[in-house]
Design a protein around this motif. Sequence first.
Motif, PDB file in Angstrom:
ATOM      1  N   ALA A  74      11.588   5.283  11.114  1.00 20.62           N
ATOM      2  CA  ALA A  74      12.470   5.305  12.294  1.00 20.62           C
ATOM      3  C   ALA A  74      13.805   5.984  12.014  1.00 20.62           C
ATOM      4  O   ALA A  74      14.565   6.264  12.950  1.00 20.62           O
ATOM      5  N   VAL A  75      14.099   6.273  10.755  1.00 22.11           N
ATOM      6  CA  VAL A  75      15.390   6.860  10.392  1.00 22.11           C
ATOM      7  C   VAL A  75      15.421   8.337  10.753  1.00 22.11           C
ATOM      8  O   VAL A  75      14.511   9.103  10.402  1.00 22.11           O
ATOM      9  N   ARG A  76      16.477   8.752  11.465  1.00 26.05           N
ATOM     10  CA  ARG A  76      16.651  10.150  11.843  1.00 26.05           C
ATOM     11  C   ARG A  76      17.797  10.822  11.076  1.00 26.05           C
ATOM     12  O   ARG A  76      17.782  12.037  10.888  1.00 26.05           O
ATOM     13  N   GLU A  77      18.774  10.038  10.660  1.00 27.69           N
ATOM     14  CA  GLU A  77      19.888  10.583   9.875  1.00 27.69           C
ATOM     15  C   GLU A  77      19.993   9.821   8.563  1.00 27.69           C
ATOM     16  O   GLU A  77      20.065   8.596   8.550  1.00 27.69           O
ATOM     17  N   PHE A  78      19.991  10.562   7.471  1.00 28.76           N
ATOM     18  CA  PHE A  78      20.082   9.966   6.142  1.00 28.76           C
ATOM     19  C   PHE A  78      21.308  10.572   5.468  1.00 28.76           C
ATOM     20  O   PHE A  78      21.323  11.745   5.128  1.00 28.76           O
ATOM     21  N   ASP A  79      22.349   9.763   5.291  1.00 21.97           N
ATOM     22  CA  ASP A  79      23.558  10.292   4.672  1.00 21.97           C
ATOM     23  C   ASP A  79      24.150   9.270   3.715  1.00 21.97           C
ATOM     24  O   ASP A  79      24.126   8.068   3.956  1.00 21.97           O
ATOM     25  N   THR A  80      24.652   9.765   2.615  1.00 21.18           N
ATOM     26  CA  THR A  80      25.343   8.935   1.645  1.00 21.18           C
ATOM     27  C   THR A  80      26.302   9.806   0.850  1.00 21.18           C
ATOM     28  O   THR A  80      25.942  10.897   0.409  1.00 21.18           O
ATOM     29  N   TRP A  81      27.519   9.335   0.703  1.00 18.11           N
ATOM     30  CA  TRP A  81      28.548  10.071  -0.030  1.00 18.11           C
ATOM     31  C   TRP A  81      28.963   9.259  -1.247  1.00 18.11           C
ATOM     32  O   TRP A  81      29.769   8.349  -1.144  1.00 18.11           O
ATOM     33  N   THR A  82      28.399   9.583  -2.385  1.00 16.29           N
ATOM     34  CA  THR A  82      28.791   8.926  -3.614  1.00 16.29           C
ATOM     35  C   THR A  82      28.428   9.795  -4.807  1.00 16.29           C
ATOM     36  O   THR A  82      27.373  10.434  -4.822  1.00 16.29           O
ATOM     37  N   TYR A  83      29.313   9.824  -5.800  1.00  7.30           N
ATOM     38  CA  TYR A  83      29.045  10.572  -7.014  1.00  7.30           C
ATOM     39  C   TYR A  83      27.970   9.914  -7.864  1.00  7.30           C
ATOM     40  O   TYR A  83      27.442  10.521  -8.784  1.00  7.30           O
ATOM     41  N   GLU A  84      27.639   8.667  -7.575  1.00 11.77           N
ATOM     42  CA  GLU A  84      26.814   7.885  -8.487  1.00 11.77           C
ATOM     43  C   GLU A  84      25.314   8.079  -8.289  1.00 11.77           C
ATOM     44  O   GLU A  84      24.514   7.561  -9.048  1.00 11.77           O
ATOM     45  N   ILE A  85      24.917   8.818  -7.264  1.00 12.64           N
ATOM     46  CA  ILE A  85      23.497   9.066  -7.022  1.00 12.64           C
ATOM     47  C   ILE A  85      23.071  10.350  -7.736  1.00 12.64           C
ATOM     48  O   ILE A  85      23.699  11.397  -7.564  1.00 12.64           O
ATOM     49  N   SER A  86      22.020  10.256  -8.532  1.00 11.53           N
ATOM     50  CA  SER A  86      21.547  11.439  -9.252  1.00 11.53           C
ATOM     51  C   SER A  86      20.111  11.808  -8.881  1.00 11.53           C
ATOM     52  O   SER A  86      19.628  12.869  -9.270  1.00 11.53           O
ATOM     53  N   SER A  87      19.424  10.946  -8.131  1.00 16.33           N
ATOM     54  CA  SER A  87      18.035  11.229  -7.768  1.00 16.33           C
ATOM     55  C   SER A  87      17.764  10.764  -6.339  1.00 16.33           C
ATOM     56  O   SER A  87      18.227   9.700  -5.929  1.00 16.33           O
ATOM     57  N   ILE A  88      17.016  11.566  -5.593  1.00 14.88           N
ATOM     58  CA  ILE A  88      16.603  11.168  -4.246  1.00 14.88           C
ATOM     59  C   ILE A  88      15.093  10.926  -4.203  1.00 14.88           C
ATOM     60  O   ILE A  88      14.475  11.015  -3.148  1.00 14.88           O
ATOM     61  N   LYS A  89      14.524  10.608  -5.361  1.00 14.13           N
ATOM     62  CA  LYS A  89      13.111  10.240  -5.406  1.00 14.13           C
ATOM     63  C   LYS A  89      12.887   9.049  -4.467  1.00 14.13           C
ATOM     64  O   LYS A  89      13.633   8.084  -4.490  1.00 14.13           O
ATOM     65  N   GLY A  90      11.882   9.131  -3.640  1.00 19.54           N
ATOM     66  CA  GLY A  90      11.611   8.102  -2.648  1.00 19.54           C
ATOM     67  C   GLY A  90      11.980   8.527  -1.241  1.00 19.54           C
ATOM     68  O   GLY A  90      11.559   7.907  -0.261  1.00 19.54           O
ATOM     69  N   ILE A  91      12.747   9.631  -1.125  1.00 20.56           N
ATOM     70  CA  ILE A  91      13.142  10.096   0.212  1.00 20.56           C
ATOM     71  C   ILE A  91      11.931  10.618   0.984  1.00 20.56           C
ATOM     72  O   ILE A  91      11.981  10.751   2.213  1.00 20.56           O
ATOM     73  N   GLU A  92      10.835  10.865   0.269  1.00 23.74           N
ATOM     74  CA  GLU A  92       9.606  11.286   0.942  1.00 23.74           C
ATOM     75  C   GLU A  92       9.066  10.202   1.869  1.00 23.74           C
ATOM     76  O   GLU A  92       8.250  10.479   2.756  1.00 23.74           O
ATOM     77  N   TYR A  93       9.528   8.967   1.693  1.00 25.57           N
ATOM     78  CA  TYR A  93       9.115   7.863   2.573  1.00 25.57           C
ATOM     79  C   TYR A  93       9.950   7.818   3.863  1.00 25.57           C
ATOM     80  O   TYR A  93       9.806   6.890   4.651  1.00 25.57           O
ATOM     81  N   PHE A  94      10.803   8.817   4.055  1.00 24.40           N
ATOM     82  CA  PHE A  94      11.584   8.950   5.292  1.00 24.40           C
ATOM     83  C   PHE A  94      11.179  10.271   5.952  1.00 24.40           C
ATOM     84  O   PHE A  94      11.955  11.215   6.021  1.00 24.40           O
ATOM     85  N   PRO A  95       9.957  10.375   6.456  1.00 22.97           N
ATOM     86  CA  PRO A  95       9.402  11.659   6.889  1.00 22.97           C
ATOM     87  C   PRO A  95       9.994  12.219   8.170  1.00 22.97           C
ATOM     88  O   PRO A  95       9.782  13.395   8.477  1.00 22.97           O
ATOM     89  N   ASN A  96      10.722  11.386   8.924  1.00 23.14           N
ATOM     90  CA  ASN A  96      11.213  11.845  10.227  1.00 23.14           C
ATOM     91  C   ASN A  96      12.709  12.117  10.277  1.00 23.14           C
ATOM     92  O   ASN A  96      13.257  12.312  11.361  1.00 23.14           O
ATOM     93  N   ILE A  97      13.357  12.139   9.127  1.00 26.35           N
ATOM     94  CA  ILE A  97      14.795  12.422   9.144  1.00 26.35           C
ATOM     95  C   ILE A  97      15.029  13.861   9.605  1.00 26.35           C
ATOM     96  O   ILE A  97      14.304  14.782   9.230  1.00 26.35           O
ATOM     97  N   GLU A  98      16.053  14.014  10.422  1.00 19.35           N
ATOM     98  CA  GLU A  98      16.427  15.321  10.955  1.00 19.35           C
ATOM     99  C   GLU A  98      17.739  15.816  10.356  1.00 19.35           C
ATOM    100  O   GLU A  98      17.980  17.026  10.330  1.00 19.35           O
ATOM    101  N   VAL A  99      18.552  14.876   9.905  1.00 16.05           N
ATOM    102  CA  VAL A  99      19.842  15.234   9.299  1.00 16.05           C
ATOM    103  C   VAL A  99      19.925  14.594   7.925  1.00 16.05           C
ATOM    104  O   VAL A  99      19.795  13.378   7.785  1.00 16.05           O
ATOM    105  N   LEU A 100      20.123  15.417   6.893  1.00 18.31           N
ATOM    106  CA  LEU A 100      20.288  14.932   5.523  1.00 18.31           C
ATOM    107  C   LEU A 100      21.662  15.366   5.027  1.00 18.31           C
ATOM    108  O   LEU A 100      21.969  16.553   4.998  1.00 18.31           O
ATOM    109  N   ASP A 101      22.486  14.391   4.665  1.00 17.95           N
ATOM    110  CA  ASP A 101      23.835  14.695   4.192  1.00 17.95           C
ATOM    111  C   ASP A 101      24.074  13.935   2.881  1.00 17.95           C
ATOM    112  O   ASP A 101      24.377  12.757   2.880  1.00 17.95           O
TER     113      ASP A 101
END
Length: 209
Positions: A74-101
């Motif tokens: 159900a997620v359409r926008e996926f955004d996160t602002w942090t220096y501490e993230i180094s991997s987005i493994k698992g984002i494939e489980y958000f197949p309907n996102i339209e905006v990635l920030d």
Amino acid sequence: MANKNYLIMKKVLFALVAMSLLFTACEDGNDDFIKLKEVDDVCTMMDDLKLMEHCYEEYDVNKDGKVSMEEAAAVREFDTWTYEISSIKGIEYFPNIEVLDITFAYLTECNLMNNKKLKSISLGLAKPYVMSNVSDLNFSKFTNLSYVYLGNVAVKNLNLANGNDIEVDLMWDHEDTPPACTIWLKAGQILDEGSYFDKDYNYTIKYVD
């Protein structure tokens, strides 16, 4: 003279084959969808604790301590602002996102092959960091994509050949000079007039059929 001409032609042919292989490698990275296994909590498929924490906070709608596949879908926008993230493994489980920030994360890879509904992609870092490990990005299969922002990303091949009028912002806020960047477009495709390229970017536009 004949031998000299033969050597020249051999070098030219080798260069053309090498370029073809490079471009093919760039394209193949996003050709196939990942087959997802059914899970109760998509966050268990992530390997970055900060990303997991973000997803639990933002996308666990019913607050049951997990993010179901239905909640992720159900997620359409996926955004996160942090220096501490180094991997987005698992984002494939958000197949309907339209905006990635994800504009401040130092990603070790950028695999978005299951996120082809994206319309807007923003990736990057703030000074003094440079995302130097992501040199080839292929978004040619993203048929809805119309905006790409890259900040301090040392990209060498940016494949945007999806046929759309697309806006591109390449920002560079670092003392080192960015690598030369080739932007690939389809024949007849144009960049939106709102596109911006930092003065330090040495970019070339090339076209594919």
